[in-house]
Enzyme design. Structure first.
Site, PDB file in Angstrom:
ATOM      1  N   SER A 150      59.976  29.272  65.747  1.00  0.00           N
ATOM      2  CA  SER A 150      59.558  28.539  66.941  1.00  0.00           C
ATOM      3  C   SER A 150      58.054  28.668  67.148  1.00  0.00           C
ATOM      4  O   SER A 150      57.273  28.386  66.246  1.00  0.00           O
ATOM      5  CB  SER A 150      60.353  29.022  68.160  1.00  0.00           C
ATOM      6  OG  SER A 150      60.088  28.232  69.292  1.00  0.00           O
ATOM      7  N   ASP A 312      61.089  21.829  69.207  1.00  0.00           N
ATOM      8  CA  ASP A 312      62.150  21.878  70.213  1.00  0.00           C
ATOM      9  C   ASP A 312      61.584  22.135  71.611  1.00  0.00           C
ATOM     10  O   ASP A 312      62.335  22.219  72.579  1.00  0.00           O
ATOM     11  CB  ASP A 312      63.234  22.907  69.844  1.00  0.00           C
ATOM     12  CG  ASP A 312      62.747  24.341  69.887  1.00  0.00           C
ATOM     13  OD1 ASP A 312      61.538  24.572  70.076  1.00  0.00           O
ATOM     14  OD2 ASP A 312      63.596  25.248  69.731  1.00  0.00           O
ATOM     15  N   LYS A 419      67.387  21.407  71.661  1.00  0.00           N
ATOM     16  CA  LYS A 419      66.205  20.989  72.400  1.00  0.00           C
ATOM     17  C   LYS A 419      65.403  19.980  71.576  1.00  0.00           C
ATOM     18  O   LYS A 419      65.272  20.128  70.377  1.00  0.00           O
ATOM     19  CB  LYS A 419      65.355  22.219  72.728  1.00  0.00           C
ATOM     20  CG  LYS A 419      66.042  23.206  73.653  1.00  0.00           C
ATOM     21  CD  LYS A 419      65.257  24.493  73.828  1.00  0.00           C
ATOM     22  CE  LYS A 419      65.314  25.359  72.594  1.00  0.00           C
ATOM     23  NZ  LYS A 419      64.704  26.706  72.819  1.00  0.00           N
TER      24      LYS A 419
END
Length: 556
Positions: A150, A312, A419
């Site tokens: 991420s 996301d 997401k």
């Protein structure tokens, strides 16, 4: 945490990770199974770690991928597996390692053409579309692996599993994979099947596929792309060097939009990034320090968008137009705007659809749902709690305070179950096109109607002993009657939306709330609070919360 003196400033050579050294550690360091920090550990978004710390190395990926193969066999999942990756330095190496294990086990791999980057929402939407008309238990269901940590710093790596529903794997699935992977590590990789990448690519089991077109061509099913085009919205995009970087110009060409990518650099060291609040390079599109580069361009466009490396998360930057509302939007503010807009501009959505939020998201959402007579589903932290509702079309929107969200198609069908930073960014453009207001101006309208929110979060160090006691907190042990002078109306250890344990505690009044929960990966506890009175009232909530939590933990 004190603000680093160079927060928001350009990175220097001393801030950059040594990529060759990092790669060498990926292949050469061996995790110690007697060290908990070097085991496979799945948090809310998969396993993350660093090769330097022997917490994300080739052996971890070998073990995790074989564990996923074993899980697929146990569940009768016999279709292909979509393999995505982001732009972190370790992602490409882990991607190759994963292919070697998957192919050796006879799994067909769907990969982007030229081994290009594939964002999380693209994988999720592909899985949802491919499995949409298959019966439950169909052996040809497909699933996915996404290699990404991420928004974590460049030295980190990560991998997460999305089962056939397309969203993040549930806790029972990740616990199974985690245990299986650690068993393989403890057995020194015995039982893991692997074939060299050169051989793997000759087997025909790696199916290189255009993943751009299916996703991009379907975007108008979820966002009103025609409205954006007709309003001639000028959009500036900073991909922050992430996996969606090559999507924006394709989206612009497909729909005739005015999109300018202001930074087209892909660099595994992310040397172009300004430093975040703690002085680290972190591609956090919700941080004004990480987004400092894009903020300097905000007046050049009608709207600016940013995303984290796996796409996301979303960052929305509005120009200052003389009426306030300019700059990088607080994620809570944009969630409230998106929800209110969607509830009033999606006529095909059934009124029975719920709105999902995590319990540390703003109570502004509660007020909007109450005003719009819509059911609110409040769940623990983690997007996985929204997966079933999005898949079954019982939740219209699911969002987290950390700038991650997804919502249904315009016709009420499932878009994706993870997401999606693309659609949240494009929705901001739709809002401007349809209402004439930037999302920042829209939020000002909401505050005039529902009150001003003062929101904050503080991360504080905590001992392992105290951290372990969080699960035992209760209304009785806390003993809270008043919070910042207001009567306590609720003390929660389970989320009201689904009854799941929140891993901490939340205390509410009519004018504010706080929630405390331990970090899943660090010796920290996170304290969230919100006031609808004033900044001073928020500070008092934080002060009272600290006393209440500290006193209760000492007594346990």
């Amino acid at each position: 945490m004190a603000l680093h003196p160079r927060a928001g400033k350009p990175a220097t050579q001393d801030d950059l990770v040594n990529i060759p050294k990092l790669m060498s550690h990926y292949y050469r360091r061996v995790p110690d199974q007697n060290n908990p920090a070097q085991k496979v550990t799945f948090g809310t978004s998969g396993h993350r770690g660093c090769a330097f710390d022997a917490s994300f190395n080739e052996q971890h990926i070998l073990a995790i991928t074989q564990a996923v193969v074993d899980y697929r066999k146990q569940q009768g999942i016999g279709g292909a597996l979509v393999l995505g990756m982001d732009t972190h330095a370790l992602s490409q190496a882990a991607y190759i390692t994963a292919i070697e294990v998957l192919v050796a086990n006879g799994v067909e791999v769907i990969a982007q053409l030229d081994d290009a980057f594939t964002p999380t929402p693209v994988v999720s939407q592909y899985l949802v579309a491919a499995n949409r008309n298959k019966a439950k238990g169909d052996p040809m269901m497909i699933d996915g692996l996404i290699i990404t940590p991420s928004h974590n710093p460049p030295k980190d790596g990560g991998i997460k599993y999305n089962p056939p529903h397309g969203g993040p794997a549930e806790a029972e699935i990740t616990a199974w994979i985690e245990q299986r992977a650690n068993d393989y590590l403890a057995a020194q990789l015995e039982g893991i099947r692997r074939v060299n990448i050169e051989i793997a690519l000759t087997t025909g089991r790696v199916k290189y596929t255009d993943l751009y077109l299916p996703y991009i061509a379907a975007l108008d099913q979820v966002v009103d792309m025609q409205a954006i085009r007709e309003a001639n919205i000028r959009i500036g995009v900073d991909p922050l060097g992430g996996s969606g970087i090559y999507y924006w110009q394709r989206i612009a060409a497909h729909y005739g939009l005015d999109i300018t990518v202001v930074n087209n650099t892909v660099d595994p060291a992310f040397a172009f990034m300004p430093l975040d609040k703690d002085g680290k390079i972190r591609m956090d599109c919700s941080s004004p320090y990480a987004m400092a580069g894009l903020l300097t361009r905000q007046q050049e466009f009608d709207l600016c968008l940013g995303n984290d490396p796996d796409y996301d998360r979303h960052g929305i930057v509005c120009p200052e137009r003389g009426q306030g509302g300019g700059g990088l939007m607080n994620p809570n503010h944009y969630l409230a705007v998106a929800i209110d807009y969607l509830l009033t501009h999606r006529p095909q959505w059934q009124e029975s659809l719920a709105v999902g939020k995590t319990l540390v998201s703003s109570a502004m959402i509660d007020r909007i749902c109450q005003h719009r007579a819509r059911q609110l589903l409040e769940v623990p932290v983690g997007f996985k709690w929204f997966v079933d509702g999005l898949a079954n079309q019982t939740i219209a929107f699911g969002g987290e305070e950390s700038a991650g969200a997804a919502f249904l198609q315009r016709d009420g069908q499932t878009w994706c179950t993870d997401k999606d930073g693309f659609i949240l960014g494009l929705l901001a453009a739709e809002i401007l096109a349809v209402t004439g207001m930037t999302p920042g101006e829209y939020y000002q309208q909401l505050t005039a109607q529902f009150g001003t929110s003062y929101y904050g979060r503080i991360d504080s160090p905590i001992s392992a002993k105290k951290k372990a006691k969080f699960a035992a907190l209760s209304a009785e042990s806390l003993g809270a009657d008043l919070l910042a002078g207001d009567k306590v109306t609720a003390v929660l250890t389970k989320a009201p939306g689904n009854g799941a344990a929140i891993g901490g505690i939340k205390v509410c009044t009519d004018n504010g709330w706080f929630a405390a929960r331990p970090s899943g990966t660090e010796a920290l506890f996170k304290l969230y609070a919100e006031s609808f009175v004033s900044e001073q009232h928020l500070k008092q909530i934080f002060a009272d919360a600290r006393i209440l939590i500290d006193t209760a933990l000492k007594a346990l």
